[in-house]
Design a protein around this motif. Structure first.
Motif, PDB file in Angstrom:
ATOM      1  N   LEU A 351      69.646  51.485  24.826  1.00 43.08           N
ATOM      2  CA  LEU A 351      69.501  51.196  26.254  1.00 43.08           C
ATOM      3  C   LEU A 351      68.690  52.288  26.956  1.00 43.08           C
ATOM      4  O   LEU A 351      67.851  51.991  27.822  1.00 43.08           O
ATOM      5  N   PHE A 352      68.922  53.537  26.600  1.00 45.54           N
ATOM      6  CA  PHE A 352      68.141  54.612  27.226  1.00 45.54           C
ATOM      7  C   PHE A 352      66.665  54.526  26.829  1.00 45.54           C
ATOM      8  O   PHE A 352      65.774  54.669  27.679  1.00 45.54           O
ATOM      9  N   LEU A 353      66.414  54.314  25.535  1.00 47.99           N
ATOM     10  CA  LEU A 353      65.025  54.190  25.110  1.00 47.99           C
ATOM     11  C   LEU A 353      64.392  52.942  25.705  1.00 47.99           C
ATOM     12  O   LEU A 353      63.205  52.939  26.053  1.00 47.99           O
ATOM     13  N   GLY A 354      65.180  51.873  25.834  1.00 52.03           N
ATOM     14  CA  GLY A 354      64.674  50.668  26.493  1.00 52.03           C
ATOM     15  C   GLY A 354      64.337  50.923  27.948  1.00 52.03           C
ATOM     16  O   GLY A 354      63.314  50.449  28.460  1.00 52.03           O
ATOM     17  N   SER A 355      65.169  51.700  28.627  1.00 48.15           N
ATOM     18  CA  SER A 355      64.869  52.041  30.028  1.00 48.15           C
ATOM     19  C   SER A 355      63.589  52.871  30.106  1.00 48.15           C
ATOM     20  O   SER A 355      62.786  52.706  31.026  1.00 48.15           O
ATOM     21  N   GLY A 356      63.404  53.757  29.114  1.00 47.46           N
ATOM     22  CA  GLY A 356      62.167  54.541  29.086  1.00 47.46           C
ATOM     23  C   GLY A 356      60.957  53.657  28.885  1.00 47.46           C
ATOM     24  O   GLY A 356      59.892  53.893  29.472  1.00 47.46           O
ATOM     25  N   SER A 357      61.098  52.619  28.064  1.00 47.08           N
ATOM     26  CA  SER A 357      60.001  51.680  27.859  1.00 47.08           C
ATOM     27  C   SER A 357      59.687  50.919  29.138  1.00 47.08           C
ATOM     28  O   SER A 357      58.514  50.689  29.470  1.00 47.08           O
ATOM     29  N   VAL A 358      60.737  50.548  29.877  1.00 47.78           N
ATOM     30  CA  VAL A 358      60.529  49.874  31.168  1.00 47.78           C
ATOM     31  C   VAL A 358      59.840  50.815  32.144  1.00 47.78           C
ATOM     32  O   VAL A 358      58.875  50.432  32.829  1.00 47.78           O
ATOM     33  N   ILE A 359      60.329  52.049  32.231  1.00 43.36           N
ATOM     34  CA  ILE A 359      59.725  53.025  33.149  1.00 43.36           C
ATOM     35  C   ILE A 359      58.270  53.277  32.771  1.00 43.36           C
ATOM     36  O   ILE A 359      57.396  53.386  33.638  1.00 43.36           O
ATOM     37  N   HIS A 360      58.017  53.364  31.470  1.00 45.39           N
ATOM     38  CA  HIS A 360      56.642  53.544  30.978  1.00 45.39           C
ATOM     39  C   HIS A 360      55.774  52.363  31.408  1.00 45.39           C
ATOM     40  O   HIS A 360      54.643  52.542  31.869  1.00 45.39           O
ATOM     41  N   GLY A 361      56.321  51.147  31.264  1.00 40.62           N
ATOM     42  CA  GLY A 361      55.559  49.961  31.642  1.00 40.62           C
ATOM     43  C   GLY A 361      55.397  49.797  33.133  1.00 40.62           C
ATOM     44  O   GLY A 361      54.453  49.140  33.600  1.00 40.62           O
ATOM     45  N   MET A 362      56.303  50.397  33.906  1.00 38.99           N
ATOM     46  CA  MET A 362      56.250  50.287  35.372  1.00 38.99           C
ATOM     47  C   MET A 362      55.644  51.535  36.007  1.00 38.99           C
ATOM     48  O   MET A 362      55.895  51.835  37.176  1.00 38.99           O
ATOM     49  N   ASP A 363      54.865  52.258  35.240  1.00 39.92           N
ATOM     50  CA  ASP A 363      54.129  53.426  35.760  1.00 39.92           C
ATOM     51  C   ASP A 363      55.043  54.461  36.406  1.00 39.92           C
ATOM     52  O   ASP A 363      54.713  55.036  37.451  1.00 39.92           O
ATOM     53  N   GLY A 364      56.208  54.677  35.796  1.00 38.52           N
ATOM     54  CA  GLY A 364      57.087  55.745  36.251  1.00 38.52           C
ATOM     55  C   GLY A 364      58.130  55.349  37.266  1.00 38.52           C
ATOM     56  O   GLY A 364      58.968  56.173  37.645  1.00 38.52           O
ATOM     57  N   ARG A 458      51.970  47.423  49.189  1.00 31.91           N
ATOM     58  CA  ARG A 458      52.447  46.753  47.985  1.00 31.91           C
ATOM     59  C   ARG A 458      52.579  47.755  46.828  1.00 31.91           C
ATOM     60  O   ARG A 458      51.702  48.588  46.629  1.00 31.91           O
ATOM     61  N   PRO A 459      53.675  47.666  46.103  1.00 34.19           N
ATOM     62  CA  PRO A 459      53.825  48.562  44.935  1.00 34.19           C
ATOM     63  C   PRO A 459      52.707  48.327  43.932  1.00 34.19           C
ATOM     64  O   PRO A 459      52.426  47.189  43.573  1.00 34.19           O
ATOM     65  N   ARG A 460      52.099  49.391  43.518  1.00 40.22           N
ATOM     66  CA  ARG A 460      51.008  49.273  42.544  1.00 40.22           C
ATOM     67  C   ARG A 460      51.579  49.459  41.143  1.00 40.22           C
ATOM     68  O   ARG A 460      51.706  50.569  40.649  1.00 40.22           O
ATOM     69  N   ARG A 461      51.978  48.361  40.519  1.00 37.14           N
ATOM     70  CA  ARG A 461      52.580  48.399  39.199  1.00 37.14           C
ATOM     71  C   ARG A 461      51.790  47.504  38.252  1.00 37.14           C
ATOM     72  O   ARG A 461      51.297  46.447  38.651  1.00 37.14           O
ATOM     73  N   HIS A 462      51.694  47.933  37.011  1.00 32.55           N
ATOM     74  CA  HIS A 462      50.992  47.145  36.004  1.00 32.55           C
ATOM     75  C   HIS A 462      51.879  47.065  34.757  1.00 32.55           C
ATOM     76  O   HIS A 462      51.654  47.781  33.776  1.00 32.55           O
ATOM     77  N   PRO A 463      52.941  46.242  34.800  1.00 31.78           N
ATOM     78  CA  PRO A 463      53.890  46.180  33.678  1.00 31.78           C
ATOM     79  C   PRO A 463      53.201  45.858  32.359  1.00 31.78           C
ATOM     80  O   PRO A 463      52.385  44.944  32.274  1.00 31.78           O
ATOM     81  N   HIS A 464      53.533  46.644  31.339  1.00 29.12           N
ATOM     82  CA  HIS A 464      52.936  46.433  30.032  1.00 29.12           C
ATOM     83  C   HIS A 464      53.894  46.915  28.955  1.00 29.12           C
ATOM     84  O   HIS A 464      54.714  47.805  29.188  1.00 29.12           O
TER      85      HIS A 464
END
Length: 640
Positions: A351-364, A458-464
């Protein structure tokens, strides 16, 4: 097979070698080679652990306790401490998931820390932390365990405040360091008392003396209570839990390594290791451990319901799950505590690593209120995160169900009120984790707010999706989170694998359920209904919107019961003034008395020095006067 067990020293040697090589050549190796070197060393440590595990399997159950001594460390009178490693079922179980999960986190970090200017330094800290944790669990005496205990504390400070340019990160590191020192005081004094009582710090000698001569219940109680203080500091139990949520300021791999799989479990390990002394303590001592765990678990679960930072939700979840483990220890369910520790290491690291992947994909961005609809854009992250969610929520057949259900069963045998409150905590766990998953991966995307008045708002996010170095550990951990329940199935003793394996380390102190199998089935069904009810309630609030979330996410809960604020205000107000007065007393009274004594001696010497003229006539006159004075004294004393 004994030759394989003799390799136990290689387990901590690999990460230590990695840290030393990176200290010398880290900058030259650079990215990503420094990361690959550190990961390889952790992989080597895991392989060495597996070999030692195989070696132990080759011994009969009662003989699975082997000490490998490298050299004498502290020869000081009656105190003799060696650098020795204890290879037994408990230490090797800990080492297996520390090295296995640690290697996956190292691999993940190669992708997560890409481009960071402190890339090689980060892996030095990771390897040093792994070395310290392995010394903690493998040491054959309390002092060596304490060495590792302090090592993980120092490394956690370095890792939490790794991005120390941000004042919040630096403060979080200092807060963790200072709070843990309070717990370390308890461990240190417990160690002193144990040596005073048993004349040794080596586990084998302590337990042998305990078996032969026994110990007063009051002495055992004092040792265990002091160890509980140390365990509460390291495993974030009330009131020493306040450091862990702030520790989320560090890089996400740090959160996964320290606050999910390794360091925070050290307190549970220590209490389990000292189970023979707990067995000799007064009855109120294990009850104290149990109720401290329950209070912490329930409080942290209520706080997690109202957190909006994805890592803060998981942080309070960790505090709560550690509370479950303390309840198990207090109930005498040591196998259940270790079982939940292992399953928790898998699903919480996931779950922690998954959250890091989400944060990484959501530009922090870490605010779940600005997530939503990410399942389609982060498919691997979302699927693996769901596996971790179902495991921690206690949904069968995922691993968390089996370990949590076993703790609930023992709690029911101890106290019905305890069981009910712990069941409520489990339901809250399912609820807030459902909230986290739904707000992150499902529903309308809130990171592309088309209703904002201007493009600037608008939030500038580029989920990836994350690179493979980050997703491969997620997939492997997801598999473990789903399947780890087979380690200790409750159906018959034949499938109670972990329980049978740990028997030599528990010395017959493992508790036993006081009711039959039919009651266990009823309790399991109630636990399943509770977890599914928590999931359904989360869906009702955050998908169907049948209840306004604001009615649940109370500001009092969002502010963590204000415990942190109260402590901060006290330390910054009356506490600071008290410390200043203590410093003033030390300077003016204690140091003043010492300085005044020195000044008096110096001035007296100066006065006396003036009488030393160096003239022989003056000394002859002094001798003559002294002789006359002696003569007068003798005459007057004789009565002549």
């Amino acid at each position: 097979m004994s030759t394989l067990v003799d390799l136990v020293w290689l387990i901590p040697a690999f990460p230590l070698a990695g840290a030393l090589i990176l200290m010398a050549l880290g900058r030259r190796l650079g990215e990503p080679r420094a990361g690959w070197l550190a990961t390889t060393m952790m992989g080597g440590s895991f392989i060495a652990t597996v070999l030692v595990f195989i070696g132990l399997l080759g011994h009969d159950g009662d003989e699975r306790e082997i000490v490998v001594t490298l050299f004498e460390w502290v020869p000081a009178g009656k105190l003799a401490v060696d650098i020795g490693f204890l290879a037994d079922p408990l230490s090797i179980t800990m080492a297996l998931f520390v090295t296995g999960v640690g290697a996956l986190i190292h691999l993940y970090s190669i992708g997560y820390m890409h481009g960071d200017e402190g890339f090689s330094k980060f892996f030095i800290y990771l390897n040093l932390f792994a070395f310290s944790m392995l010394m903690l669990v493998l040491g054959d005496n309390l002092l060596l365990t304490f060495l590792g205990w302090e090592g993980v504390g120092a490394c956690s400070y370095l890792l939490i405040s790794f991005w120390f340019g941000d004042e919040a990160n630096a403060s979080a590191g200092k807060k963790a360091f200072v709070t843990n020192r309070v717990g370390d005081w308890g461990f240190l004094v417990a160690m002193f008392l144990a040596f005073l009582t048993f004349g040794s710090l080596q586990y084998g000698e302590i337990f042998f003396d305990l078996e032969q001569n026994g110990v007063a219940a009051s002495t055992a109680s004092a040792i265990v209570v002091l160890l509980l203080v140390g365990a509460a500091g390291k495993s974030a139990q009330f009131p020493l839990h306040i450091w862990l949520p702030d520790a989320m300021a560090g890089p996400t791999p740090v959160s996964a390594l320290i606050h999910a799989a390794t360091m925070v479990t050290a307190g549970v390990y220590l209490l389990t290791r000292m189970n023979p002394i707990i067995a000799e303590a007064h009855g109120w001592v294990p009850d104290l451990i149990m109720w401290v765990g329950l209070g912490t678990a329930l409080m942290a679960a209520t706080i997690a319901v109202a957190q909006n930072d994805i890592k803060k939700v998981l942080a309070y979840s960790t505090v709560s799950q550690l509370g479950f483990m303390f309840v198990a220890v207090g109930s005498g369910a040591y196998v259940a505590a270790i079982f939940h520790m292992v399953t928790h290491a898998f699903f919480k690291a996931l779950l922690f690593l998954g959250s890091g992947s989400v944060i990484h994909g959501m530009d922090g961005d870490q605010d779940i209120r600005r997530y939503g609809g990410l399942a389609r854009l982060l498919p691997i992250t979302s699927m693996t995160f769901v596996a971790g969610w179902l495991a921690i929520a206690g949904v069968p057949p995922f691993s968390g169900f089996w370990s949590k259900d076993e703790i609930l069963a023992y709690a029911y045998g101890e106290n019905k009120v305890l069981w009910l409150l712990l069941l409520i905590t489990a339901i809250l766990t399912a609820f807030y984790m459902t909230r986290l998953v739904l707000m992150t991966f499902f529903g309308p995307p809130r990171w592309a707010d088309t209703e904002a008045e201007s493009t600037e708002e608008r939030p500038r996010r580029h989920p990836h999706e994350s690179p493979w170095t980050m997703t491969v550990p997620l997939v492997l951990l997801a598999g473990l989170a789903m399947a780890a329940g087979v380690l200790n199935l409750p159906f018959t003793s034949d499938v109670h694998f972990l329980g049978n394996w740990l028997k030599p380390s528990l010395f017959g102190n493992e508790g036993h359920l006081s009711f039959g199998g039919s009651t266990q089935w009823v309790l399991a069904i109630v636990a399943i209904i509770g977890s599914l009810g928590g999931v359904s309630a989360g869906a009702a609030v955050y998908i169907r919107r049948r209840i306004d979330p604001a009615r649940i996410e109370h500001p009092f809960l969002a502010r963590a019961w204000r415990v942190d604020e109260i402590v901060t205000n006290f330390m910054g107000g009356p506490g600071r003034r008290a410390f200043e007065r203590t410093t003033q007393f030390d300077e003016q009274v204690v140091d003043g008395a010492v300085n005044a004594t020195g000044t008096l001696v110096r001035r007296t010497g100066t006065k006396l020095r003036s009488s030393q003229t160096g003239l022989v006539r003056s000394y002859a006159l002094g001798i003559a006067i002294g002789a006359v004075a002696l003569l007068v004294w003798f005459i007057t004393r004789s009565g002549v």
